[in-house]
Design a protein around this motif. Structure first.
Motif, short mmCIF file in Angstrom:
data_model
loop_
_atom_site.label_atom_id
_atom_site.label_comp_id
_atom_site.label_asym_id
_atom_site.label_seq_id
_atom_site.Cartn_x
_atom_site.Cartn_y
_atom_site.Cartn_z
N ILE A 9 7.68 43.76 32.55
CA ILE A 9 7.91 42.71 33.53
C ILE A 9 7.64 43.20 34.94
O ILE A 9 7.27 42.44 35.83
CB ILE A 9 9.35 42.15 33.43
N ALA A 10 7.78 44.50 35.18
CA ALA A 10 7.56 45.06 36.51
C ALA A 10 6.10 45.35 36.79
O ALA A 10 5.76 45.79 37.90
CB ALA A 10 8.37 46.34 36.66
N CYS A 11 5.22 45.11 35.83
CA CYS A 11 3.81 45.46 35.94
C CYS A 11 2.98 44.27 36.44
O CYS A 11 2.80 43.29 35.71
CB CYS A 11 3.30 45.92 34.58
N PRO A 12 2.45 44.34 37.67
CA PRO A 12 1.66 43.21 38.18
C PRO A 12 0.38 42.97 37.39
O PRO A 12 -0.05 41.82 37.25
CB PRO A 12 1.36 43.60 39.63
N TRP A 13 -0.22 44.03 36.87
CA TRP A 13 -1.43 43.85 36.08
C TRP A 13 -1.13 43.14 34.76
O TRP A 13 -1.98 42.45 34.20
CB TRP A 13 -2.11 45.19 35.83
N CYS A 14 0.09 43.32 34.24
CA CYS A 14 0.50 42.59 33.04
C CYS A 14 0.61 41.09 33.33
O CYS A 14 0.23 40.25 32.51
CB CYS A 14 1.83 43.13 32.52
N TYR A 15 1.13 40.77 34.48
CA TYR A 15 1.27 39.39 34.95
C TYR A 15 -0.12 38.74 35.04
O TYR A 15 -0.35 37.64 34.51
CB TYR A 15 1.95 39.43 36.32
N ALA A 124 9.83 34.96 38.05
CA ALA A 124 11.00 35.34 38.85
C ALA A 124 10.76 36.66 39.58
O ALA A 124 11.16 36.83 40.73
CB ALA A 124 12.23 35.44 37.96
N ASN A 125 10.11 37.60 38.90
CA ASN A 125 9.91 38.92 39.49
C ASN A 125 8.82 38.92 40.57
O ASN A 125 8.96 39.58 41.60
CB ASN A 125 9.53 39.94 38.41
N PHE A 126 7.74 38.18 40.34
CA PHE A 126 6.60 38.26 41.23
C PHE A 126 6.48 37.12 42.24
O PHE A 126 5.81 37.29 43.26
CB PHE A 126 5.30 38.34 40.42
N ALA A 127 7.11 35.99 41.96
CA ALA A 127 6.87 34.83 42.81
C ALA A 127 8.10 34.31 43.55
O ALA A 127 7.96 33.63 44.58
CB ALA A 127 6.27 33.69 41.98
N GLU A 128 9.29 34.62 43.05
CA GLU A 128 10.50 34.04 43.65
C GLU A 128 11.19 35.02 44.60
O GLU A 128 11.07 36.23 44.46
CB GLU A 128 11.47 33.60 42.55
N GLU A 129 11.91 34.47 45.56
CA GLU A 129 12.61 35.30 46.54
C GLU A 129 13.83 36.00 45.93
O GLU A 129 14.15 37.12 46.29
CB GLU A 129 13.03 34.46 47.74
N ARG A 130 14.49 35.33 45.01
CA ARG A 130 15.67 35.94 44.39
C ARG A 130 15.25 37.09 43.48
O ARG A 130 14.21 37.05 42.83
CB ARG A 130 16.44 34.89 43.60
N SER A 131 16.10 38.12 43.45
CA SER A 131 15.78 39.32 42.69
C SER A 131 16.22 39.20 41.23
O SER A 131 17.25 38.57 40.93
CB SER A 131 16.47 40.54 43.31
N VAL A 132 15.45 39.81 40.33
CA VAL A 132 15.87 39.89 38.93
C VAL A 132 16.64 41.19 38.69
O VAL A 132 17.09 41.44 37.57
CB VAL A 132 14.67 39.83 37.96
N TYR A 133 16.78 42.01 39.72
CA TYR A 133 17.43 43.31 39.58
C TYR A 133 18.79 43.39 40.25
O TYR A 133 19.73 43.95 39.69
CB TYR A 133 16.53 44.41 40.16
N SER A 134 18.91 42.86 41.45
CA SER A 134 20.12 43.11 42.26
C SER A 134 21.21 42.07 42.12
O SER A 134 22.33 42.29 42.59
CB SER A 134 19.73 43.23 43.74
N GLU A 135 20.94 40.95 41.47
CA GLU A 135 21.94 39.88 41.39
C GLU A 135 22.85 39.99 40.18
O GLU A 135 23.74 39.17 39.99
CB GLU A 135 21.26 38.52 41.41
N ALA A 180 -1.51 54.12 23.63
CA ALA A 180 -1.35 53.40 24.89
C ALA A 180 -0.63 54.27 25.91
O ALA A 180 0.48 54.74 25.66
CB ALA A 180 -0.56 52.12 24.66
N THR A 181 -1.26 54.50 27.04
CA THR A 181 -0.63 55.27 28.11
C THR A 181 -0.27 54.39 29.29
O THR A 181 0.35 54.86 30.26
CB THR A 181 -1.58 56.39 28.58
N GLY A 182 -0.66 53.14 29.25
CA GLY A 182 -0.34 52.20 30.31
C GLY A 182 -0.41 50.79 29.77
O GLY A 182 -0.80 50.57 28.63
N VAL A 183 -0.04 49.84 30.60
CA VAL A 183 -0.04 48.43 30.20
C VAL A 183 -0.68 47.59 31.29
O VAL A 183 -0.73 48.01 32.46
CB VAL A 183 1.40 47.95 29.91
N PRO A 184 -1.20 46.40 30.91
CA PRO A 184 -1.09 45.77 29.59
C PRO A 184 -2.01 46.44 28.57
O PRO A 184 -3.05 46.97 28.91
CB PRO A 184 -1.53 44.33 29.84
#
Length: 239
Positions: A9-15, A124-135, A180-184
Motif C-alpha cells: 500500500i505504501a508503494c506508489p508504483w504499485c498504485y 486513502a494513502n495517496f490521494a486523501e489528506e487524512r493519514s492511514v498511519y497516524s489516526e 521478487a526483490t521489489g513491487v509491483p
C-alpha cells in the motif's frame, strides 16, 4: 488463468501499476476468465506501528537523496498517476507500517472484497489528506467498512496481532522464492513474471502470451474407466 500481484500500500508504483494492469485486463478478450489475486509484500517489514514519518523525510533518509530530489520525484509520480486517472498528493503524505492493512486484505479476501479494499487503501494513502498511519485503528475500520466488511470482524483482527499474520508472511516468503526483490510484481499462471509498473501495452502482451501458452489438460488412456458422472456411476464388473 490466474494473475497474482505482489504489492504494498505504501508503494506508489504499485498504485500506478494496478491502474495500468487493469486497463490492459479490461481490453483483454478473455478477461472474464482471469482470476486476480493480491499478495502481500511490505517495503518496510518489521517497522513499528508508531514509527511514522513524512514521505520526503523517509526518501532522503532511505535513498540518500536531497529534499529537492525527493520532492521532484513525488512531482513526477503525481504526473504519472494523473495520466492513469489517479489522484496523487505530492506533498504532506506520511509513511509507516502497512502490516495491519495487509492483514485486513487477507480478511477481505475471505469475503470476496480484497480488490475493493486494496483500492480504498491506495486512495486513502495517496490521494486523501487524512493519514492511514497516524489516526489509529479506527481509521482502518472506517476504510474497511467502506469496502463492505463487518466492522466488528475488522476490529477483532486489529486487536489480535496474530490474526492473518502468517498469511502475510507466507506471501512474502513466496515472493522471495519467486525472485521478487521489489513491487509491483505480477505472476501470470505461474509461467510469466512482470516486474514493475510497466506500460499498458506490456501487460497486454503478457496476458496474451500467457493465455496462448496455457497447456490443455491431457488425459492418460483410461480404458474402461470406473467413475461417476451426471448420468450415474459405472457398475463394477461381477466376478
Amino acid at each position: 488463468m490466474r494473475v497474482e500481484i505482489w504489492s504494498d500500500i505504501a508503494c506508489p508504483w504499485c498504485y500506478v501499476g494496478k491502474a495500468r494492469f487493469e486497463k490492459a485486463l479490461a481490453a483483454f478478450p478473455h478477461r472474464d476468465q482471469v482470476e486476480v489475486v493480491h499478495r502481500s509484500f511490505e517495503l518496510d517489514p518489521g517497522r513499528a506501528q508508531d514509527d511514522i514519518e513524512p514521505v520526503v523525510t523517509m526518501l532522503t533518509r532511505k535513498y540518500g537523496m536531497s529534499a529537492a530530489q525527493a520532492e521532484a520525484g513525488e512531482d513526477n509520480l503525481g504526473r504519472l498517476a494523473a495520466a492513469e486517472g489517479l489522484d496523487y498528493r505530492t506533498r504532506g503524505r506520511d509513511h509507516g507500517s502497512t502490516f495491519d492493512m495487509h492483514r485486513l486484505l487477507h480478511l477481505a479476501k475471505e469475503h470476496g472484497r480484497q480488490d475493493e479494499l486494496l483500492q480504498i487503501f491506495y486512495r486513502a494513502n495517496f490521494a486523501e489528506e487524512r493519514s492511514v498511519y497516524s489516526e489509529g485503528p479506527e481509521r482502518l475500520v472506517e476504510l474497511a467498512a467502506e469496502a463492505g466488511l463487518d466492522t466488528d470482524a475488522v476490529r477483532k483482527v486489529l486487536a489480535d496481532p496474530g490474526a492473518y499474520a502468517e498469511d502475510v508472511r507466507a506471501d512474502e516468503r513466496e515472493a522471495a522464492q519467486l525472485g521478487a526483490t521489489g513491487v509491483p510484481f505480477f505472476v501470470l499462471d505461474r509461467t510469466y513474471g512482470v516486474s514493475g509498473a510497466q506500460p499498458v501495452e506490456v501487460f497486454a502482451q503478457a496476458l496474451t502470451r500467457a493465455w496462448g501458452e496455457r497447456t490443455p489438460l491431457r488425459l492418460v488412456d483410461q480404458g474402461d474407466a470406473q467413475a461417476c458422472g451426471p448420468d450415474g456411476c459405472a457398475v463394477p464388473p461381477v466376478g
